[in-house]
Design an enzyme around this catalytic site. Sequence first.
Site, PDB file in Angstrom:
ATOM      1  N   LYS A 109       0.714  -1.104  -0.132  1.00 37.30           N
ATOM      2  CA  LYS A 109      -0.057  -0.006   0.001  1.00 37.30           C
ATOM      3  C   LYS A 109       0.744   1.276   0.066  1.00 37.30           C
ATOM      4  O   LYS A 109       1.920   1.179   0.326  1.00 37.30           O
ATOM      5  CB  LYS A 109      -0.953   0.024   1.409  1.00 37.30           C
ATOM      6  CG  LYS A 109      -0.304  -0.204   2.487  1.00 37.30           C
ATOM      7  CD  LYS A 109       0.219   1.226   3.142  1.00 37.30           C
ATOM      8  CE  LYS A 109       0.900   1.113   4.418  1.00 37.30           C
ATOM      9  NZ  LYS A 109       1.482   2.204   5.038  1.00 37.30           N
TER      10      LYS A 109
ATOM     11  N   ASP B 101      -2.372  -1.698   9.621  1.00 39.63           N
ATOM     12  CA  ASP B 101      -2.445  -1.894   8.218  1.00 39.63           C
ATOM     13  C   ASP B 101      -2.835  -3.356   7.778  1.00 39.63           C
ATOM     14  O   ASP B 101      -3.159  -3.325   6.609  1.00 39.63           O
ATOM     15  CB  ASP B 101      -1.124  -1.885   7.670  1.00 39.63           C
ATOM     16  CG  ASP B 101      -0.379  -0.171   7.701  1.00 39.63           C
ATOM     17  OD1 ASP B 101      -1.359   0.577   8.003  1.00 39.63           O
ATOM     18  OD2 ASP B 101       0.697  -0.124   7.599  1.00 39.63           O
TER      19      ASP B 101
ATOM     20  N   ALA C  75      10.455  -3.348   5.647  1.00 34.76           N
ATOM     21  CA  ALA C  75      10.467  -2.082   6.655  1.00 34.76           C
ATOM     22  C   ALA C  75      10.575  -0.777   5.656  1.00 34.76           C
ATOM     23  O   ALA C  75      11.351   0.039   6.093  1.00 34.76           O
ATOM     24  CB  ALA C  75      11.886  -2.400   7.359  1.00 34.76           C
ATOM     25  N   GLY C  76       9.804  -0.892   4.576  1.00 32.79           N
ATOM     26  CA  GLY C  76       9.937   0.126   3.504  1.00 32.79           C
ATOM     27  C   GLY C  76       8.637   1.214   3.559  1.00 32.79           C
ATOM     28  O   GLY C  76       8.552   2.090   2.967  1.00 32.79           O
TER      29      GLY C  76
ATOM     30  N   MET D 157       5.620   0.392   3.298  1.00 30.79           N
ATOM     31  CA  MET D 157       4.367  -0.193   2.178  1.00 30.79           C
ATOM     32  C   MET D 157       3.598  -1.252   2.876  1.00 30.79           C
ATOM     33  O   MET D 157       2.783  -1.858   2.024  1.00 30.79           O
ATOM     34  CB  MET D 157       5.085  -0.539   0.906  1.00 30.79           C
ATOM     35  CG  MET D 157       5.679   0.541  -0.087  1.00 30.79           C
ATOM     36  SD  MET D 157       6.185   0.225  -1.638  1.00 30.79           S
ATOM     37  CE  MET D 157       4.578   0.091  -2.409  1.00 30.79           C
ATOM     38  N   GLY D 158       3.720  -1.632   3.844  1.00 26.04           N
ATOM     39  CA  GLY D 158       2.804  -2.631   4.604  1.00 26.04           C
ATOM     40  C   GLY D 158       3.188  -4.111   4.201  1.00 26.04           C
ATOM     41  O   GLY D 158       2.184  -4.666   4.203  1.00 26.04           O
ATOM     42  N   GLY D 159       4.359  -4.322   3.733  1.00 28.64           N
ATOM     43  CA  GLY D 159       4.676  -6.019   3.279  1.00 28.64           C
ATOM     44  C   GLY D 159       4.185  -6.863   4.404  1.00 28.64           C
ATOM     45  O   GLY D 159       3.651  -7.923   3.964  1.00 28.64           O
TER      46      GLY D 159
END
Length: 309
Positions: free
Chosen positions: A17, A145, A105-106, A108-110
């Site tokens: 996201k 998230d 940890a970027g 984007m909600g991985g």
Amino acid sequence: MTEVLVADRVHVRAPGKLNVFFEVGGAQADGYHDVASAYQAVSLYEDVWAEPARDFTVSISGTVDVTGVPADDRNLALRAARLVAKEIGHDGGVHLDIVKHVPVAGGMGGGSADAAAALVACDALWGAELGTHGLHRLAARLGADVPFALMGGTAIGTGRGDQLSPALAKGRFDWVIVTSEEGLSTPEVYRRLDELRAGPDIAPAPRVPAVDPGVLHALRAGDAVALAAYVRNDLQAAALSTRPELRDVLETAERSGALAGLVSGSGPTLAFLAGGAEEALELQVTLAAARHPALHVHGPVPGARVMPV
């Protein structure tokens, strides 16, 4: 009781996201912050396969660096699987095979997408039939998230970000994201935001976070140019103060035709809004030539869903 097994192996795909708008309130007594966010699910996915096992185990691979992803009960997807098993009284286990494409940890909600995929996969594998409401109830226990990764599309999140309302988004929005090899800790970014707000350099926290109505109008109209005027992330100042080199990438992209750029979530992934698919491709090539790892994605896309065999 043990549910009837309805499949030998289930494949679920869940999207990463972007927070196209993110306003952060002040720290609460428990250290958490209320937020108001406009989420958009984008075409960068996590793939999770679930198959029967005696215990709860996970294997992790992917096209991104997965070194820091835990393979024990700290893993959010494993915790999701255990929640489903407890909910239905399933006395077996599951093996999850996670293939990651969303930066770790970027911002984007991985990890949240992994958890959402695990919920859906275990529900299908064990024939739980928890339904949308049941899955979302479990998702809310796993993190702010996770419910959005289940829902997908475009939504407004309030409270801790998990109180979701679907938002109408017409057409397609094209984004170029620039990833980083080194992640940022979300709690540390929030702490840094609180520190900055205690000084004179940035505005204090809003009393009640809210999404600007201009964001909703632009999404409803499918107007990327209009949306560019409103994209915002209150965590950006904190992320840039921790990783100042990100500012140079933001400036490069904006000089190269991006309509707008922002730090995604708590960073360090950067997201750039383009005027369309062709403009996004041109921006991707420009950034790649400047040795910035760039990907072209689009949204909105659906949330976690079972893939055909």
